[in-house]
Enzyme design. Structure first.
Site, PDB file in Angstrom:
ATOM      1  CE  LYS A  45      -9.647  56.720 -30.549  1.00 11.68           C
ATOM      2  NZ  LYS A  45     -11.041  57.153 -30.316  1.00 11.68           N
ATOM      3  CB  CYS A 129     -12.756  64.407 -27.152  1.00 11.84           C
ATOM      4  SG  CYS A 129     -13.369  62.956 -26.308  1.00 11.84           S
ATOM      5  CE  LYS A 164     -13.882  65.982 -34.973  1.00 11.03           C
ATOM      6  NZ  LYS A 164     -13.723  64.530 -35.065  1.00 11.03           N
TER       7      LYS A 164
HETATM    8  C1  FMN Z   1     -16.920  55.656 -31.492  1.00 13.79           C
HETATM    9  C2  FMN Z   1     -16.429  57.051 -31.844  1.00 13.79           C
HETATM   10  C3  FMN Z   1     -15.095  57.393 -31.615  1.00 13.79           C
HETATM   11  C4  FMN Z   1     -14.636  58.671 -31.930  1.00 13.79           C
HETATM   12  N1  FMN Z   1     -13.314  58.982 -31.715  1.00 13.79           N
HETATM   13  C5  FMN Z   1     -12.857  60.224 -32.049  1.00 13.79           C
HETATM   14  C6  FMN Z   1     -11.489  60.567 -31.861  1.00 13.79           C
HETATM   15  O1  FMN Z   1     -10.653  59.764 -31.445  1.00 13.79           O
HETATM   16  N2  FMN Z   1     -11.108  61.835 -32.193  1.00 13.79           N
HETATM   17  C7  FMN Z   1     -11.981  62.779 -32.694  1.00 13.79           C
HETATM   18  O2  FMN Z   1     -11.563  63.905 -32.987  1.00 13.79           O
HETATM   19  N3  FMN Z   1     -13.278  62.465 -32.902  1.00 13.79           N
HETATM   20  C8  FMN Z   1     -13.735  61.223 -32.587  1.00 13.79           C
HETATM   21  N4  FMN Z   1     -15.045  60.913 -32.815  1.00 13.79           N
HETATM   22  C9  FMN Z   1     -15.946  61.919 -33.432  1.00 13.79           C
HETATM   23  C10 FMN Z   1     -16.045  61.747 -34.954  1.00 13.79           C
HETATM   24  O3  FMN Z   1     -14.792  61.904 -35.587  1.00 13.79           O
HETATM   25  C11 FMN Z   1     -17.049  62.754 -35.551  1.00 13.79           C
HETATM   26  O4  FMN Z   1     -16.610  64.077 -35.266  1.00 13.79           O
HETATM   27  C12 FMN Z   1     -18.456  62.584 -34.984  1.00 13.79           C
HETATM   28  O5  FMN Z   1     -18.770  61.215 -34.794  1.00 13.79           O
HETATM   29  C13 FMN Z   1     -19.521  63.212 -35.882  1.00 13.79           C
HETATM   30  O6  FMN Z   1     -19.519  62.627 -37.172  1.00 13.79           O
HETATM   31  P1  FMN Z   1     -20.557  61.450 -37.609  1.00 13.79           P
HETATM   32  O7  FMN Z   1     -21.920  61.914 -37.227  1.00 13.79           O
HETATM   33  O8  FMN Z   1     -20.363  61.283 -39.067  1.00 13.79           O
HETATM   34  O9  FMN Z   1     -20.158  60.225 -36.822  1.00 13.79           O
HETATM   35  C14 FMN Z   1     -15.528  59.624 -32.495  1.00 13.79           C
HETATM   36  C15 FMN Z   1     -16.873  59.276 -32.734  1.00 13.79           C
HETATM   37  C16 FMN Z   1     -17.327  58.006 -32.428  1.00 13.79           C
HETATM   38  C17 FMN Z   1     -18.779  57.663 -32.687  1.00 13.79           C
END
Ligand code: FMN
Length: 306
Positions: A45, A129, A164
Site C-alpha cells: 500500500k 493517485c 508510477k
Molecule cells: C481500492 C484501491 C486502492 C488503491 N490504492 C492505491 C495506492 O495506495 N497506491 C497506488 O499507487 N495505487 C493504488 N491503487 C491503484 C492500483 O494500484 C492500480 O494502479 C489500479 O487499480 C489499476 O489496476 P487494476 O485495474 O488492476 O486495479 C488503488 C486502487 C484501488 C481500486
C-alpha cells in the site's frame, strides 16, 4: 514450459504478476498471502510520513464487473509503523516493492530512505493517485516536478526507483521520460483513471469524496495505450497495470511494451487465487503461440520492434 521469469530494474521476479499497490490490504500477512498464492512479487500500500485515516465512506463502489470507483484518500499506518509489515511480507520469499507518497521532493526523499531501510527490493513512487489533494497526480502531472522528485529519491537510496505514472494527462510518455531523466530504473503505468458516479436519487456523487479513480477491466485499453506510448519513448523497463484479469490481457500488455505486470481489481474480485490461474494460463498461452520466454514478447506489437 515457457519461461515466465522477468528481470525489471535489476530485480528478478519468478513470474511477471505482482500484486498492485493498495489492493488486498496493507498488512504484511495479506501481502504474504498473495506471494503464497503465486504472485511473482508484491507492491505495498502507498505509505506516507504520518498515519492517515483516509476519506469517509463510501470510499469504494463496484462498477459492475467493469471495475471499481474508489477514493480512499490514501489511508495508511505511516512509515513508523510499517517496517514490521514489510518484514512479514518478506518472509514469504518474493520481492517486495515499497510504495510511498509525499507532497514534495524533500519529503519523498526522506520517506524513500526510510522505506528502503525496511529491506524492500525497490521503491514505487506514487505520482499518480487521482483524488488525494496535495499528493499523487497533483505532484505527478508536471514533468519537471516528476524529474525533481525522482532525482531526489534516487540520490538518497541504493535500491531501484520505479515511478508510477498517471493516465490523467495528455502525455504520459513525457512524464515517463522525465522520470527516466531523474534516474528512475523503471516506470509503472497506470494508476486509476479519474472518474465520477452520481446517485440520482440522492442528487450527489456516490463516493463521499465526489471524484474518484476507476480501475478494472474498464481501463485496460487506457492502460495499454499509455504503456504503448511510454515504451516508444523510454529505454527503461515499463510495468503494465490496469484491468489485467486474464493471460491474454497480460500478453497484450507485454506485447505493448510491459516487462512486468501489476494486478489489482482482479484480486479484489476473485481473491489471491487469481495469481495461480494467471501463471498457469499465461504459460499455456505462450506454449500455444510458440513463445519460449516471456521476455522475448516484450514490445513485439510495435511495428519497428517486431
Ligand atoms: C481500492 C484501491 C486502492 C488503491 N490504492 C492505491 C495506492 O495506495 N497506491 C497506488 O499507487 N495505487 C493504488 N491503487 C491503484 C492500483 O494500484 C492500480 O494502479 C489500479 O487499480 C489499476 O489496476 P487494476 O485495474 O488492476 O486495479 C488503488 C486502487 C484501488 C481500486
Amino acid at each position: 514450459m515457457a519461461d515466465l521469469s522477468v528481470r525489471v530494474a535489476g530485480v528478478a521476479f519468478p513470474n511477471p504478476f505482482l500484486l498492485a499497490s493498495g489492493i488486498w490490504g496493507e498488512s504484511g500477512e495479506s501481502l504474504a498471502a498473495a506471494v503464497r498464492a503465486g504472485a511473482g512479487g508484491v507492491v505495498t500500500k502507498s505509505i506516507g510520513a504520518a498515519p492517515r485515516s483516509g476519506f469517509p465512506n463510501p470510499t469504494v463502489e463496484a462498477y459492475g464487473r467493469w471495475g471499481f470507483l474508489n477514493a480512499m484518500g490514501l489511508p495508511n499506518p505511516g512509515i513508523d509503523e510499517y517496517p514490521k509489515e514489510v518484514e512479514v511480507a518478506l518472509g514469504a520469499g518474493a520481492p517486495v516493492v515499497g510504495s510511498i507518497f509525499a507532497g514534495d521532493a524533500p519529503e519523498f526523499a526522506r520517506l524513500g530512505e526510510r522505506m528502503a531501510g525496511t529491506g524492500v527490493a525497490a521503491l514505487e513512487l506514487n505520482l499518480s493517485c487521482p483524488h488525494a489533494e496535495g499528493f499523487g497526480t497533483e505532484v505527478g502531472s508536471d514533468p519537471a516536478n516528476v524529474e525533481r522528485i525522482v532525482r531526489a529519491v534516487v540520490e538518497r537510496v541504493r535500491i531501484p526507483v520505479i515511478a508510477k505514472i498517471t493516465p490523467n494527462t495528455s502525455d504520459p510518455a513525457a512524464l515517463a521520460q522525465a522520470a527516466e531523466r531523474g534516474g528512475a530504473a523503471a516506470v509503472s503505468a497506470i494508476n486509476t483513471v479519474r472518474a465520477l458516479a452520481i446517485d440520482v436519487r440522492l442528487r450527489r456523487p456516490v463516493l463521499a469524496h465526489g471524484l474518484g479513480g476507476l480501475s478494472g477491466p474498464a481501463i485496460k485499453p487506457v492502460g495499454l495505450a499509455c504503456v504503448w506510448q511510454i515504451y516508444e519513448k523510454v529505454g527503461i523497463p515499463v510495468i503494465g497495470i490496469g484491468g489485467i484479469s486474464s493471460a491474454e490481457d497480460a500478453l497484450e500488455y507485454v506485447m505493448a511494451g510491459a516487462r512486468a505486470l501489476e494486478v489489482g481489481t482482479a484480486v479484489a474480485f476473485d481473491g489471491v487465487g487469481v495469481f495461480g490461474r494467471l501463471v498457469h494460463d499465461l504459460s499455456e498461452l505462450l506454449d500455444e503461440l510458440g513463445i519460449h520466454r516471456l521476455e522475448d514478447a516484450v514490445g513485439v506489437a510495435h511495428p519497428a520492434k517486431a
